[in-house]
Scaffold this motif. Structure first.
Motif, short mmCIF file in Angstrom:
data_model
loop_
_atom_site.label_atom_id
_atom_site.label_comp_id
_atom_site.label_asym_id
_atom_site.label_seq_id
_atom_site.Cartn_x
_atom_site.Cartn_y
_atom_site.Cartn_z
N LEU A 94 0.85 -1.29 -0.09
CA LEU A 94 0.01 -0.04 0.07
C LEU A 94 0.95 1.22 -0.03
O LEU A 94 0.67 2.18 -0.69
CB LEU A 94 -0.69 0.15 1.20
CG LEU A 94 -2.05 -1.03 1.18
CD1 LEU A 94 -2.94 -0.82 2.43
CD2 LEU A 94 -3.12 -0.67 0.16
N VAL A 95 1.85 1.24 0.96
CA VAL A 95 2.94 2.40 0.84
C VAL A 95 3.46 2.56 -0.21
O VAL A 95 3.75 3.78 -0.93
CB VAL A 95 3.89 2.27 2.21
CG1 VAL A 95 4.76 3.37 2.06
CG2 VAL A 95 3.02 2.43 3.51
N ASP A 96 3.86 1.34 -0.92
CA ASP A 96 4.86 1.61 -2.16
C ASP A 96 3.79 2.06 -3.51
O ASP A 96 4.08 2.85 -4.47
CB ASP A 96 5.26 0.01 -2.78
CG ASP A 96 6.28 -0.29 -1.77
OD1 ASP A 96 7.02 0.31 -0.87
OD2 ASP A 96 6.53 -1.45 -1.73
N GLN A 97 2.41 1.90 -3.21
CA GLN A 97 1.57 2.46 -4.22
C GLN A 97 1.41 4.03 -4.09
O GLN A 97 1.42 4.77 -5.10
CB GLN A 97 0.19 1.53 -4.42
CG GLN A 97 0.28 0.30 -4.71
CD GLN A 97 -1.15 -0.32 -4.39
OE1 GLN A 97 -2.33 0.34 -4.02
NE2 GLN A 97 -1.40 -1.63 -4.57
N THR A 139 2.92 9.33 -6.20
CA THR A 139 3.51 10.65 -5.79
C THR A 139 4.91 10.91 -5.88
O THR A 139 5.47 12.08 -5.59
CB THR A 139 2.97 10.78 -4.45
OG1 THR A 139 3.45 9.86 -3.42
CG2 THR A 139 1.39 11.07 -4.45
N ARG A 140 5.85 9.96 -6.21
CA ARG A 140 7.20 10.46 -5.94
C ARG A 140 7.78 11.25 -7.09
O ARG A 140 8.88 11.87 -6.75
CB ARG A 140 7.89 8.96 -6.02
CG ARG A 140 7.87 8.19 -7.61
CD ARG A 140 8.66 6.97 -7.47
NE ARG A 140 9.92 6.87 -7.07
CZ ARG A 140 10.80 6.13 -6.52
NH1 ARG A 140 10.16 4.86 -6.71
NH2 ARG A 140 12.04 6.46 -6.24
N ASP A 141 7.03 11.58 -8.09
CA ASP A 141 7.38 12.48 -9.08
C ASP A 141 7.07 13.66 -8.90
O ASP A 141 7.40 14.81 -9.53
CB ASP A 141 6.89 12.07 -10.44
CG ASP A 141 7.54 10.96 -10.95
OD1 ASP A 141 8.53 10.46 -10.59
OD2 ASP A 141 6.60 10.01 -11.58
N GLY A 166 8.01 13.35 0.64
CA GLY A 166 6.52 13.77 0.49
C GLY A 166 5.51 12.61 0.48
O GLY A 166 4.50 12.91 0.90
N SER A 167 6.03 11.36 -0.31
CA SER A 167 4.96 10.41 -0.27
C SER A 167 4.85 9.69 1.08
O SER A 167 3.94 9.38 1.52
CB SER A 167 5.79 9.36 -1.12
OG SER A 167 5.91 9.85 -2.65
N LEU A 168 6.09 9.51 1.86
CA LEU A 168 5.92 8.94 3.13
C LEU A 168 5.32 9.99 4.13
O LEU A 168 4.55 9.54 5.05
CB LEU A 168 7.32 8.77 3.75
CG LEU A 168 7.84 7.40 2.96
CD1 LEU A 168 9.37 7.17 3.43
CD2 LEU A 168 6.97 6.20 3.03
#
Length: 729
Positions: free
Chosen positions: A58-61, A66-68, A75-77
């Motif tokens: 889920l976190v990887d998704q 959002t990583r870009d 920011g994603s975490l």
């Protein structure tokens, strides 16, 4: 001091008009509650599932989606683990503003039903008195830790098969993997650690848990978090020692990757705080505990250097909320406060009457943190308020029992003031607070039992005064039958009851409420020869200079508190975005520890700069309001007489109509089984609220009887509230 309840207590008298919230207002409140619950549950579920494969996916998704963005993986975490709690805090602003000063319809107390927050399940044990809801929370955390270790162990064993290493090195690798997982688990617990100690936090106000109650949760979480972090470090130390690289690894400060030396420093700071916070040390060496606990700054900063920005962003939300509260408290505490009067009573109690602005609101179960600069610039001590908000608009009183070095020094200073000119010996006070429940729970029960031990009577003096004022003025107030059970060691403490000038506050109060005061003097077998005589106190009047308590407190104005949180949060996001756009990306900054330092620097800067602007405007607004009030009242601060408004006068117990209401027993302790049984019969088995303020032994005694009382009656219609200083039944 205080209590937790799901009821809304401000109930109007039957003769008064009842004001109910509009349909739109109610709909907005319920809508906000629903959104906050959905966000909270989703956030907790994500944290619970994260140690497993599904949670990681889920976190990887989230990271993949959002990583870009300009904020990258950090920011994603942050979005997954920190943003939800900040969103709830912002929504809490809207909820508190909409709630305002709602007055609700009168609700029946005949069958309040079973309440998880109020029913004592555990009485004796390492956790003290634990309610059903608290026990559920403890069990959930234990289950979470066990599940997380199980999931992480399976993942470690699977990961170990991917490494082509000799069997002799597999044990060392497994130790390192386990240490890594323990560190991550400690971080997940650290998310919750700072939330309970944000004294004026909007989150605590939202769920109506006062700071002194929430401190219990901080202590429990602190023990759990430090156990995990200690094992995290220990496993790595053992693995490095097995590999013969212990010193090298401990001193390593990597540019890319985890920096070990900052982690060692952070862990050592945490261990110092943990060891000195253990009960035996904290009890006998409080100053050592207090000073070493300031190492939390070292702990947090070097944690950020240790793990870098993207891992630190997991815990950043809760720490940011704590930073907001801490900076606001710092700004409030910079104001020196006039001590309108200071008094030393023969029973070893000090009374201080402090100046406050009319706009600063509190209820009768509030408390403040007090600093006296002549004694210490660093020490802050909590004291329950002993005056009712209705005693006077411009003052607040506290009672302080002389028990240690700090209180002894305070007493000596006041005695010196009474013997010399006040201008030569001064008491410079600073105040944080007041803090407490959002709702005055002492007003929600028709039948009220107040149980106090020693100086624990202090908040109940405020409660009784508040009830009498409300009854006399026709303001919302439900209690009509009140019993006070007060256990003291010696009879010289009895004059403290003279705080309440009942005849002055509410003439013919005995015709409107039923009041019974049972006093138990445990260390005297008979009345002393001095009982009934007037007790003269050493009183010192201090020069008034117009300096009142600052209203810059998280429990104060909802609009300004909300603006402070929202603008600081938006400012932090803006600073981080600007930093990444104009510095980190153009210059290809990739050093982990440096990025962690920049991250925490942005947190501090946003609180100080953006939050500081809001606080400055808030201060100007409050000063303008206070100036208008002072012009209208034309110096009513000086005109108020603290001696007749809820502060200890030089009177004896036979005055103030107390003699007919008070029963004093010598050489015995209260038998709560008999007290609750006889009171239940007298009040026709009606439900009652019980608030307890006293030492842990007193709390446990009451909790045991309340628990057995519920079982014997075979129905859950007795209401029980508890915190570190008080109970309710």
């Amino acid at each position: 001091m205080g209590s937790v309840s799901l009821k809304n207590p401000l109930l109007l008298n039957d003769e008064a008009d009842v004001k109910t919230p509009s349909l739109l207002k109610s709909s907005l409140k319920w809508g906000l509650k629903l959104v906050m619950w959905v966000v909270f549950v989703a956030w907790v579920v994500l944290i619970f599932l994260y140690p497993g494969e599904f949670g990681t996916q889920l976190v990887d998704q989230v990271i993949g989606a959002t990583r870009d963005s300009v904020f990258g993986i950090s920011g994603s975490l942050f979005l997954a683990f920190s943003a939800p709690i900040l969103l709830i805090a912002i929504l809490a602003v809207a909820h508190l503003i909409i709630s305002g000063e709602d007055v609700y319809e009168k609700k029946s107390l005949k069958k309040p039903g079973f309440r998880l927050w109020t029913f004592p399940v555990l009485v004796d044990g390492p956790f003290g008195v634990v309610s059903a809801a608290e026990l559920i929370g403890i069990v959930l955390f234990v289950v979470f830790v066990i599940w997380a270790m199980y999931a992480y162990t399976l993942r470690n064993l699977n990961l170990l098969t991917l490494f082509d290493v000799p069997d002799s090195d597999k044990g060392r690798l497994l130790l390192e993997f386990t240490g890594l997982r323990l560190g991550m688990l400690g971080l997940l617990c650290l998310i919750f650690l700072f939330l309970p100690v944000s004294r004026g936090s909007l989150l605590l106000r939202l769920i109506d848990i006062p700071f002194e109650h929430a401190t219990r949760y901080h202590v429990w979480l602190g023990h759990l978090t430090m156990v995990l972090f200690t094992l995290h470090g220990l496993f790595y130390v053992i693995a490095w020692a097995m590999n013969g690289t212990l010193v090298k690894e401990m001193l390593e400060w990597k540019q890319v990757g985890i920096a070990n030396l900052p982690g060692v420093i952070s862990l050592l700071a945490g261990l110092f705080m943990w060891v000195t916070s253990l009960h035996p040390v904290r009890k006998d060496y409080f100053e050592l505990f207090f000073y070493t606990h300031q190492l939390y700054v070292v702990f947090v900063v070097f944690l950020a250097l240790h793990v870098g920005d993207f891992v630190f962003s997991i815990v950043a939300g809760a720490i940011f909320i704590f930073m907001l509260d801490r900076f606001l408290r710092f700004c409030q505490s910079r104001t020196t406060v006039d001590v309108l009067s200071a008094k030393c009573l023969p029973c070893g109690t000090v009374e201080l009457v402090l100046s406050k602005p009319q706009s600063l609101r509190y209820n009768a179960l509030s408390f403040i943190f007090l600093q006296v600069r002549e004694l210490s610039w660093l020490q802050w001590h909590p004291f329950s308020v002993s005056s009712s908000p209705l005693d006077g608009k411009h003052h607040l009183a506290i009672l302080i029992k002389v028990l240690g070095k700090w209180t002894e020094s305070l007493r000596d200073s006041i005695l010196s003031m009474s013997e010399t000119e006040p201008s030569k010996v001064t008491v410079t006070a600073s105040v944080e607070g007041p803090y407490g429940h959002e709702s005055p729970y002492h007003l929600m029960y028709e039948n009220l039992i107040l149980v106090a031990g020693g100086i624990g009577i202090s908040p109940f003096l405020a409660v009784l005064s508040d009830i009498l004022h409300r009854v006399n003025d026709g303001k919302p107030c439900l209690p009509r039958r009140i019993m006070v059970v007060w256990a003291v060691k010696k009879s010289d403490e009895l004059p403290l009851l003279s705080t309440i000038d009942m005849g002055s506050i509410c003439p013919f109060f005995s015709e409107k409420i039923s009041l019974e005061i049972n006093v138990y003097v445990t260390r005297e077998s008979e009345p002393s020869l001095e009982e009934g005589k007037v007790h003269v106190a050493s009183n010192s009047s201090c020069p008034f200079s117009g300096r009142s308590m600052s209203p810059l407190v998280g429990t104060g104005n909802n609009v300004w508190s909300g603006l402070y949180v929202i603008i600081s949060t938006v400012g932090f996001i803006g600073l981080m975005a600007s930093l990444r756009i104009f510095y980190i990306k153009p210059y290809n900054v990739s050093t982990w520890w440096y990025l962690g330092l920049l991250f925490i620097a942005c947190m501090v800067a946003s609180v100080v700069i953006f939050g500081g602007v809001v606080i400055g405007l808030w201060h100007l607004w409050e000063r303008n309001v206070s100036a208008k009030v002072e012009d209208r009242d034309n110096g009513s601060i000086k005109a108020e007489s603290p001696q007749s408004n809820g502060t200890v006068a030089d009177k004896d117990l036979t005055q103030n109509n107390l003699e007919s209401s008070t029963i004093i027993q010598y050489g015995c302790r209260p038998d709560f089984k008999e007290i609750f049984a006889s009171t239940s019969r007298k009040w026709g088995n009606a439900d009652a609220g019980v608030i307890v303020c006293g030492p842990p032994t007193l709390q446990s005694s009451v909790a045991k009887e309340i628990r057995s009382h519920n079982i014997r009656r075979q129905r859950h219609d007795t209401i029980f509230h508890f915190n570190s200083h008080s109970f309710d039944l």
